[in-house]
Design a protein around this motif. Structure first.
Motif, PDB file in Angstrom:
ATOM      1  N   PHE A   1       0.728  -1.313  -0.196  1.00 33.04           N
ATOM      2  CA  PHE A   1       0.107  -0.108   0.109  1.00 33.04           C
ATOM      3  C   PHE A   1       0.856   1.245  -0.098  1.00 33.04           C
ATOM      4  CE2 PHE A   1      -3.906  -2.240   0.036  1.00 33.04           C
ATOM      5  CZ  PHE A   1      -3.783  -3.193   0.829  1.00 33.04           C
TER       6      PHE A   1
ATOM      7  N   ALA B   1       2.524   4.410  -2.547  1.00 33.32           N
ATOM      8  CA  ALA B   1       2.347   5.092  -3.938  1.00 33.32           C
ATOM      9  C   ALA B   1       3.619   6.160  -4.178  1.00 33.32           C
ATOM     10  CB  ALA B   1       1.149   5.911  -4.055  1.00 33.32           C
TER      11      ALA B   1
ATOM     12  N   PHE C   1       4.766  10.088  -5.889  1.00 34.67           N
ATOM     13  CA  PHE C   1       4.158  11.267  -6.318  1.00 34.67           C
ATOM     14  C   PHE C   1       5.598  12.108  -6.875  1.00 34.67           C
ATOM     15  CE2 PHE C   1      -0.301  11.085  -5.492  1.00 34.67           C
ATOM     16  CZ  PHE C   1      -0.126  10.273  -4.423  1.00 34.67           C
TER      17      PHE C   1
ATOM     18  N   GLN D   1       6.434  16.115  -8.025  1.00 38.35           N
ATOM     19  CA  GLN D   1       5.741  17.499  -7.694  1.00 38.35           C
ATOM     20  C   GLN D   1       7.027  18.637  -8.203  1.00 38.35           C
ATOM     21  OE1 GLN D   1       5.066  18.965  -3.685  1.00 38.35           O
ATOM     22  NE2 GLN D   1       3.394  20.055  -4.134  1.00 38.35           N
TER      23      GLN D   1
ATOM     24  N   ALA E   1       0.653  20.962  -7.846  1.00 40.76           N
ATOM     25  CA  ALA E   1       0.046  19.791  -7.143  1.00 40.76           C
ATOM     26  C   ALA E   1       0.957  18.788  -7.477  1.00 40.76           C
ATOM     27  CB  ALA E   1      -1.440  19.602  -7.295  1.00 40.76           C
ATOM     28  N   PRO E   2       0.824  17.695  -6.370  1.00 41.49           N
ATOM     29  CA  PRO E   2       1.571  16.535  -6.748  1.00 41.49           C
ATOM     30  C   PRO E   2       0.831  15.687  -7.963  1.00 41.49           C
ATOM     31  CG  PRO E   2       1.519  16.795  -4.456  1.00 41.49           C
ATOM     32  CD  PRO E   2       0.710  17.974  -4.921  1.00 41.49           C
TER      33      PRO E   2
ATOM     34  N   LEU F   1       0.215  11.705  -9.464  1.00 43.56           N
ATOM     35  CA  LEU F   1       0.491  10.375  -9.110  1.00 43.56           C
ATOM     36  C   LEU F   1       1.249   9.627 -10.276  1.00 43.56           C
ATOM     37  CD1 LEU F   1      -0.356   8.015  -7.142  1.00 43.56           C
ATOM     38  CD2 LEU F   1      -2.449   7.605  -8.711  1.00 43.56           C
TER      39      LEU F   1
ATOM     40  N   TYR G   1       1.124   3.613  -8.178  1.00 46.68           N
ATOM     41  CA  TYR G   1       0.103   3.151  -6.965  1.00 46.68           C
ATOM     42  C   TYR G   1       0.417   1.425  -6.674  1.00 46.68           C
ATOM     43  CZ  TYR G   1      -2.966   1.344 -10.648  1.00 46.68           C
ATOM     44  OH  TYR G   1      -3.591   0.603 -11.569  1.00 46.68           O
TER      45      TYR G   1
ATOM     46  N   GLU H   1       0.597   4.576 -13.214  1.00 45.05           N
ATOM     47  CA  GLU H   1      -0.759   5.247 -13.388  1.00 45.05           C
ATOM     48  C   GLU H   1      -0.972   5.481 -14.863  1.00 45.05           C
ATOM     49  OE1 GLU H   1      -3.031   6.091 -11.978  1.00 45.05           O
ATOM     50  OE2 GLU H   1      -4.069   7.849 -12.414  1.00 45.05           O
TER      51      GLU H   1
ATOM     52  N   TYR I   1       7.708  12.054  -3.756  1.00 45.67           N
ATOM     53  CA  TYR I   1       7.365  11.824  -2.511  1.00 45.67           C
ATOM     54  C   TYR I   1       6.872  10.247  -2.560  1.00 45.67           C
ATOM     55  CZ  TYR I   1       7.456  16.752  -1.223  1.00 45.67           C
ATOM     56  OH  TYR I   1       7.568  18.246  -1.093  1.00 45.67           O
TER      57      TYR I   1
ATOM     58  N   GLN J   1       4.252   7.714  -0.341  1.00 39.41           N
ATOM     59  CA  GLN J   1       3.123   7.609   0.489  1.00 39.41           C
ATOM     60  C   GLN J   1       2.880   6.475   0.766  1.00 39.41           C
ATOM     61  OE1 GLN J   1      -0.365   8.056  -1.243  1.00 39.41           O
ATOM     62  NE2 GLN J   1      -1.531   7.755   0.713  1.00 39.41           N
ATOM     63  N   GLN J   2       2.113   6.140   2.138  1.00 37.53           N
ATOM     64  CA  GLN J   2       1.560   4.929   2.575  1.00 37.53           C
ATOM     65  C   GLN J   2       0.159   5.109   2.861  1.00 37.53           C
ATOM     66  OE1 GLN J   2       0.139   3.930   5.311  1.00 37.53           O
ATOM     67  NE2 GLN J   2       0.352   5.895   6.670  1.00 37.53           N
ATOM     68  N   TYR J   3      -0.655   4.200   2.348  1.00 38.67           N
ATOM     69  CA  TYR J   3      -1.994   4.160   2.657  1.00 38.67           C
ATOM     70  C   TYR J   3      -2.387   2.624   3.386  1.00 38.67           C
ATOM     71  CZ  TYR J   3      -2.271   2.598  -2.396  1.00 38.67           C
ATOM     72  OH  TYR J   3      -2.141   1.769  -3.555  1.00 38.67           O
TER      73      TYR J   3
ATOM     74  N   PHE K   1       3.309  10.786   4.131  1.00 39.58           N
ATOM     75  CA  PHE K   1       4.462  10.607   3.018  1.00 39.58           C
ATOM     76  C   PHE K   1       5.687  10.714   3.485  1.00 39.58           C
ATOM     77  CE2 PHE K   1       1.640  12.348  -0.501  1.00 39.58           C
ATOM     78  CZ  PHE K   1       0.417  12.634   0.049  1.00 39.58           C
TER      79      PHE K   1
ATOM     80  N   ARG L   1       6.692  18.156   3.587  1.00 41.41           N
ATOM     81  CA  ARG L   1       5.915  17.269   3.000  1.00 41.41           C
ATOM     82  C   ARG L   1       4.506  17.414   3.089  1.00 41.41           C
ATOM     83  NH1 ARG L   1       7.872  12.366   6.613  1.00 41.41           N
ATOM     84  NH2 ARG L   1       9.776  13.923   7.030  1.00 41.41           N
ATOM     85  N   PRO L   2       3.761  16.715   2.052  1.00 43.19           N
ATOM     86  CA  PRO L   2       2.306  17.147   2.069  1.00 43.19           C
ATOM     87  C   PRO L   2       1.752  16.140   3.541  1.00 43.19           C
ATOM     88  CG  PRO L   2       2.821  16.245  -0.099  1.00 43.19           C
ATOM     89  CD  PRO L   2       4.148  16.143   0.804  1.00 43.19           C
TER      90      PRO L   2
ATOM     91  N   TYR M   1      -4.976  21.175  -0.401  1.00 43.93           N
ATOM     92  CA  TYR M   1      -5.406  20.667  -1.623  1.00 43.93           C
ATOM     93  C   TYR M   1      -6.488  19.751  -1.625  1.00 43.93           C
ATOM     94  CZ  TYR M   1      -0.644  21.741  -3.646  1.00 43.93           C
ATOM     95  OH  TYR M   1       0.326  22.260  -4.128  1.00 43.93           O
TER      96      TYR M   1
ATOM     97  N   ARG N   1      -9.353   2.542  -6.419  1.00 37.19           N
ATOM     98  CA  ARG N   1      -8.970   1.069  -7.095  1.00 37.19           C
ATOM     99  C   ARG N   1      -8.692   0.259  -5.567  1.00 37.19           C
ATOM    100  NH1 ARG N   1      -5.418   3.895 -11.466  1.00 37.19           N
ATOM    101  NH2 ARG N   1      -4.681   4.835  -9.598  1.00 37.19           N
TER     102      ARG N   1
ATOM    103  N   PRO O   1      -8.866   2.671   0.174  1.00 37.31           N
ATOM    104  CA  PRO O   1      -8.888   4.152  -0.009  1.00 37.31           C
ATOM    105  C   PRO O   1      -7.646   4.450   0.659  1.00 37.31           C
ATOM    106  CG  PRO O   1     -10.833   3.244   1.371  1.00 37.31           C
ATOM    107  CD  PRO O   1      -9.984   2.036   1.150  1.00 37.31           C
ATOM    108  N   GLY O   2      -7.086   5.589   0.014  1.00 35.63           N
ATOM    109  CA  GLY O   2      -5.930   6.328   0.295  1.00 35.63           C
ATOM    110  C   GLY O   2      -4.880   6.742  -0.533  1.00 35.63           C
ATOM    111  N   THR O   3      -5.015   6.558  -1.735  1.00 32.92           N
ATOM    112  CA  THR O   3      -4.183   7.381  -2.568  1.00 32.92           C
ATOM    113  C   THR O   3      -4.880   8.256  -3.577  1.00 32.92           C
ATOM    114  OG1 THR O   3      -1.968   7.338  -3.519  1.00 32.92           O
ATOM    115  CG2 THR O   3      -3.474   5.708  -4.426  1.00 32.92           C
ATOM    116  N   PHE O   4      -4.230   9.193  -4.242  1.00 36.93           N
ATOM    117  CA  PHE O   4      -5.029  10.150  -4.957  1.00 36.93           C
ATOM    118  C   PHE O   4      -4.532  10.547  -6.279  1.00 36.93           C
ATOM    119  CE2 PHE O   4      -5.001  11.051  -0.579  1.00 36.93           C
ATOM    120  CZ  PHE O   4      -3.800  10.985  -0.149  1.00 36.93           C
TER     121      PHE O   4
ATOM    122  N   TRP P   1      -5.835  15.888  -8.547  1.00 39.57           N
ATOM    123  CA  TRP P   1      -5.586  16.866  -7.523  1.00 39.57           C
ATOM    124  C   TRP P   1      -6.172  18.184  -7.939  1.00 39.57           C
ATOM    125  CZ3 TRP P   1      -1.958  16.520  -2.883  1.00 39.57           C
ATOM    126  CH2 TRP P   1      -1.378  15.087  -2.905  1.00 39.57           C
ATOM    127  N   GLY P   2      -6.757  19.096  -7.122  1.00 37.53           N
ATOM    128  CA  GLY P   2      -6.950  20.496  -7.227  1.00 37.53           C
ATOM    129  C   GLY P   2      -5.789  21.286  -7.350  1.00 37.53           C
TER     130      GLY P   2
END
Lengths: 107, 121
Positions: A32, A34, A36, A38, A43-44, A46, A49, A55, A87, A89-91, A98, B44-45, B95, B102, B105-108, B111-112
């Motif tokens: 889990f 990802a 990114f 930037q 904005a970052p 993707l 994933y 992606e 970056y 990132q973990q989900y 991040f 970092r974000p 943001y 997919r 949940p948890g990645t993006f 983005w705005g």
């Protein structure tokens, strides 16, 4: 919270170089993760994933591997557009977190 | 095309509240998850939370519990972030980001453009 630690923090490379960035999670996160990209003032974006899935629309020179606690992002042949900050990132669990970022600079 | 468009920059005094909007277009708004992520200068974000645009369920980072609220208006395809008791450390670009949907949940994936919030006396 799961800490994500990237190395190196800064990387100097030339166009055409193969570049690898590493990310280590403070506990196991399966796949889990990802990656990114930037660019300054943006904005970052993707790239990767679920550790290794590219992606849609991202060039195939980008690839990701890893499982558990160790993950890598590889750019097979660095292009001028790729000079940016990356970056991980973990989900796997909340809060989503991040890494501190890796800045890829022109050598 | 698929996009998220955020409201404009805000300047607030310490102790005040801010409300930022994020309007979605180009895809089916409900159901989808919309996250809020902030990024302080040179940092970092940082993930703040998400809302299920369909049923209104939310999940917040414990760091912001009690100060944050994420809401949605399905008639306007818009999600809102409200942050209260602002302090200087809340100065950041905020943001909204769509969950990629997919599985876990948890990645993006979208983005705005970001909204700069400046907290200063």
């Amino acid at each position: 919270d799961i800490q994500m630690t990237q190395s190196p923090s800064t990387l100097s490379a030339s166009v055409g170089d193969r570049v690898t960035i590493t990310c280590r999670a403070s506990q196991r996160i399966h796949t889990f993760s990802a990656w990114f990209q930037q660019r300054p003032g943006k904005a970052p974006k993707l790239l990767i994933y679920k550790a290794s899935n590219l992606e849609s629309g991202v060039p195939s020179r980008f690839s990701g591997t890893g499982f558990g606690t160790e993950f890598t992002l590889t750019i097979s042949s660095l292009q001028p557009d790729d000079f940016a900050t990356y970056y991980c990132q973990q989900y796997y669990s909340y809060p989503l977190t991040f890494g501190q970022g890796t800045k890829v600079e022109i050598k | 095309q698929v996009q998220l468009v955020q409201s404009g920059a805000e300047v607030k005094k310490p102790g005040a509240s801010v409300k930022i909007s994020c309007q979605a277009s180009g895809y089916t708004f409900s159901p989808s998850l919309i996250h809020w992520v902030r990024q302080a200068p040179g940092q970092r974000p940082e993930w703040m939370g998400w809302i299920n645009a369909g049923n209104g369920d939310t999940e917040y980072s414990e760091k912001f519990q009690g100060r944050v609220a994420i809401k949605r208006d399905t008639s306007a395809n818009t999600v809102y972030l409200e942050l209260s008791s602002l302090r200087s450390e809340d100065t950041a670009i905020y943001y909204c980001a769509r969950d990629d949907g997919r599985g876990t949940p948890g990645t993006f994936d979208i983005w705005g453009q970001g909204t700069l919030v400046t907290v200063s006396s």
